[in-house]
Design a protein around this motif. Structure first.
Motif, PDB file in Angstrom:
ATOM      1  N   TRP A 225       0.770  -1.841   0.382  1.00 46.80           N
ATOM      2  CA  TRP A 225       0.242   0.064  -0.389  1.00 46.80           C
ATOM      3  C   TRP A 225       0.970   0.810  -0.055  1.00 46.80           C
ATOM      4  O   TRP A 225       2.447   1.298   0.799  1.00 46.80           O
ATOM      5  CB  TRP A 225      -1.134  -0.367   1.216  1.00 46.80           C
ATOM      6  CG  TRP A 225      -1.600  -1.159   1.361  1.00 46.80           C
ATOM      7  CD1 TRP A 225      -1.750  -1.940   2.324  1.00 46.80           C
ATOM      8  CD2 TRP A 225      -3.106  -1.800   0.214  1.00 46.80           C
ATOM      9  NE1 TRP A 225      -2.956  -3.319   2.048  1.00 46.80           N
ATOM     10  CE2 TRP A 225      -3.490  -2.786   0.827  1.00 46.80           C
ATOM     11  CE3 TRP A 225      -3.255  -0.842  -1.215  1.00 46.80           C
ATOM     12  CZ2 TRP A 225      -4.009  -3.527  -0.183  1.00 46.80           C
ATOM     13  CZ3 TRP A 225      -4.294  -1.806  -1.568  1.00 46.80           C
ATOM     14  CH2 TRP A 225      -4.922  -3.182  -0.967  1.00 46.80           C
TER      15      TRP A 225
ATOM     16  N   ARG B  16      -4.400   1.003   3.118  1.00 43.89           N
ATOM     17  CA  ARG B  16      -5.042  -0.009   3.686  1.00 43.89           C
ATOM     18  C   ARG B  16      -6.052   0.833   4.779  1.00 43.89           C
ATOM     19  O   ARG B  16      -7.424   0.740   4.744  1.00 43.89           O
ATOM     20  CB  ARG B  16      -4.390  -0.788   4.316  1.00 43.89           C
ATOM     21  CG  ARG B  16      -5.124  -1.896   5.007  1.00 43.89           C
ATOM     22  CD  ARG B  16      -4.029  -2.487   5.756  1.00 43.89           C
ATOM     23  NE  ARG B  16      -4.503  -3.304   7.040  1.00 43.89           N
ATOM     24  CZ  ARG B  16      -5.777  -4.140   7.398  1.00 43.89           C
ATOM     25  NH1 ARG B  16      -6.283  -5.222   6.758  1.00 43.89           N
ATOM     26  NH2 ARG B  16      -6.824  -3.975   8.608  1.00 43.89           N
TER      27      ARG B  16
ATOM     28  N   ASP C 233      -8.993  -8.174   5.600  1.00 43.90           N
ATOM     29  CA  ASP C 233      -8.806  -7.877   4.247  1.00 43.90           C
ATOM     30  C   ASP C 233      -9.221  -6.391   3.672  1.00 43.90           C
ATOM     31  O   ASP C 233      -9.982  -6.395   3.474  1.00 43.90           O
ATOM     32  CB  ASP C 233      -8.174  -8.777   3.594  1.00 43.90           C
ATOM     33  CG  ASP C 233      -7.609 -10.208   3.956  1.00 43.90           C
ATOM     34  OD1 ASP C 233      -7.103  -9.550   5.043  1.00 43.90           O
ATOM     35  OD2 ASP C 233      -6.960 -10.658   3.838  1.00 43.90           O
ATOM     36  N   ILE C 234      -8.476  -4.997   3.623  1.00 42.18           N
ATOM     37  CA  ILE C 234      -9.096  -4.711   1.146  1.00 42.18           C
ATOM     38  C   ILE C 234      -8.850  -5.458   0.539  1.00 42.18           C
ATOM     39  O   ILE C 234      -7.964  -5.798   0.067  1.00 42.18           O
ATOM     40  CB  ILE C 234      -7.398  -3.631   2.331  1.00 42.18           C
ATOM     41  CG1 ILE C 234      -7.718  -2.663   3.410  1.00 42.18           C
ATOM     42  CG2 ILE C 234      -8.741  -2.364   0.541  1.00 42.18           C
ATOM     43  CD1 ILE C 234      -9.496  -2.841   3.487  1.00 42.18           C
TER      44      ILE C 234
ATOM     45  N   ASN D 198      -3.617   0.709  -5.697  1.00 44.60           N
ATOM     46  CA  ASN D 198      -4.083   2.139  -4.618  1.00 44.60           C
ATOM     47  C   ASN D 198      -5.489   2.703  -4.842  1.00 44.60           C
ATOM     48  O   ASN D 198      -5.877   3.857  -4.292  1.00 44.60           O
ATOM     49  CB  ASN D 198      -3.344   2.821  -4.409  1.00 44.60           C
ATOM     50  CG  ASN D 198      -1.685   2.398  -3.642  1.00 44.60           C
ATOM     51  OD1 ASN D 198      -1.963   1.679  -2.775  1.00 44.60           O
ATOM     52  ND2 ASN D 198      -0.435   1.450  -4.755  1.00 44.60           N
TER      53      ASN D 198
END
Length: 226
Positions: A65, A78, A119-120, A147
């Motif tokens: 990230w 995140r 989680d992303i 992102n």
């Protein structure tokens, strides 16, 4: 005397004109891409169909990230997504350490109160995006994709369990375990593919069409990525 004044004024205008009258082409900023709103069936028809290849893929080719939308806030992508998607906002301590808060994982209908259990998920997984066209992008565009917070569908906070079950699968082989989530999921998958001009292989395209027939009222919103 008057003629001399006119000549002088004319010469002055000609001398200044390159500075005071820039060309329209140089001055005009690029127009932002227009938002697209389509029913799901029409949106699915716009996704190009092509063979996929994973040759050369490694996850580290998508930098994430990164420092997120606001590098000054000390939070990475995140953490920013977790804050944006919280039903009840978490506390944010030094170093952007999150605690508390509440989230709703729409893949499985679970309420989560611990950010460490989330989680992303990349709606279209990094490996799948590589297969579908991202292998031709430069590193900067792959980082932007990994992102992407400028489209709500691109990144989603879900239980770690469902994200890891999904892994890098497309809708031909994996769907959220909660049936009520299917139409939303297919709409967001399709929106992400169209936003980033990614293709689908034949099995994926066939699956999207089947779900589109069952999700007649689903509407797809997307803005093409810059």
């Amino acid at each position: 005397m008057i003629k001399n004044l006119v000549r002088g004024a004319t010469a002055l205008c000609l001398a200044l004109s390159p500075l005071t009258l820039p060309s329209a082409a140089a001055a005009a900023p690029a127009a932002p891409a227009a938002a697209q709103v389509l029913n799901l069936a029409d949106a699915v028809d716009l996704v190009p169909v092509a063979d996929e290849s994973r040759t050369g893929y490694t996850r580290d080719k998508f930098k994430h990230w990164n420092t997120g939308l606001d590098p000054a806030d000390g939070c990475n992508t995140r953490a920013e997504v977790l804050q944006a998607e919280a039903v009840e906002s978490p506390a944010v301590a030094a170093g952007c350490k999150l605690s508390g808060g509440t989230w709703f994982s729409y893949y499985d209908g679970q309420e989560v109160n611990d950010p460490a259990k989330l989680d992303i998920d990349h709606m279209v997984p990094l490996a799948e995006s590589w297969d579908s066209g991202a292998s031709n992008w430069d590193a900067k565009r792959r980082e932007a994709y990994a992102n992407d917070q400028d489209a709500a569908a691109s990144l989603v906070a879900v239980t770690a369990r469902t994200n890891r079950q999904k892994a890098d699968q497309d809708p031909a082989t994996w769907m959220p375990p909660l049936p009520d989530a299917h139409c939303r999921y297919i709409g967001e998958w399709t929106a992400t593919k169209l936003r980033w001009n990614l293709a689908a292989d034949q099995a994926e395209a066939d699956a999207l069409k089947v779900y589109a027939e069952a999700c007649e009222t689903t509407v797809v919103h997307y803005i093409p990525a810059p």
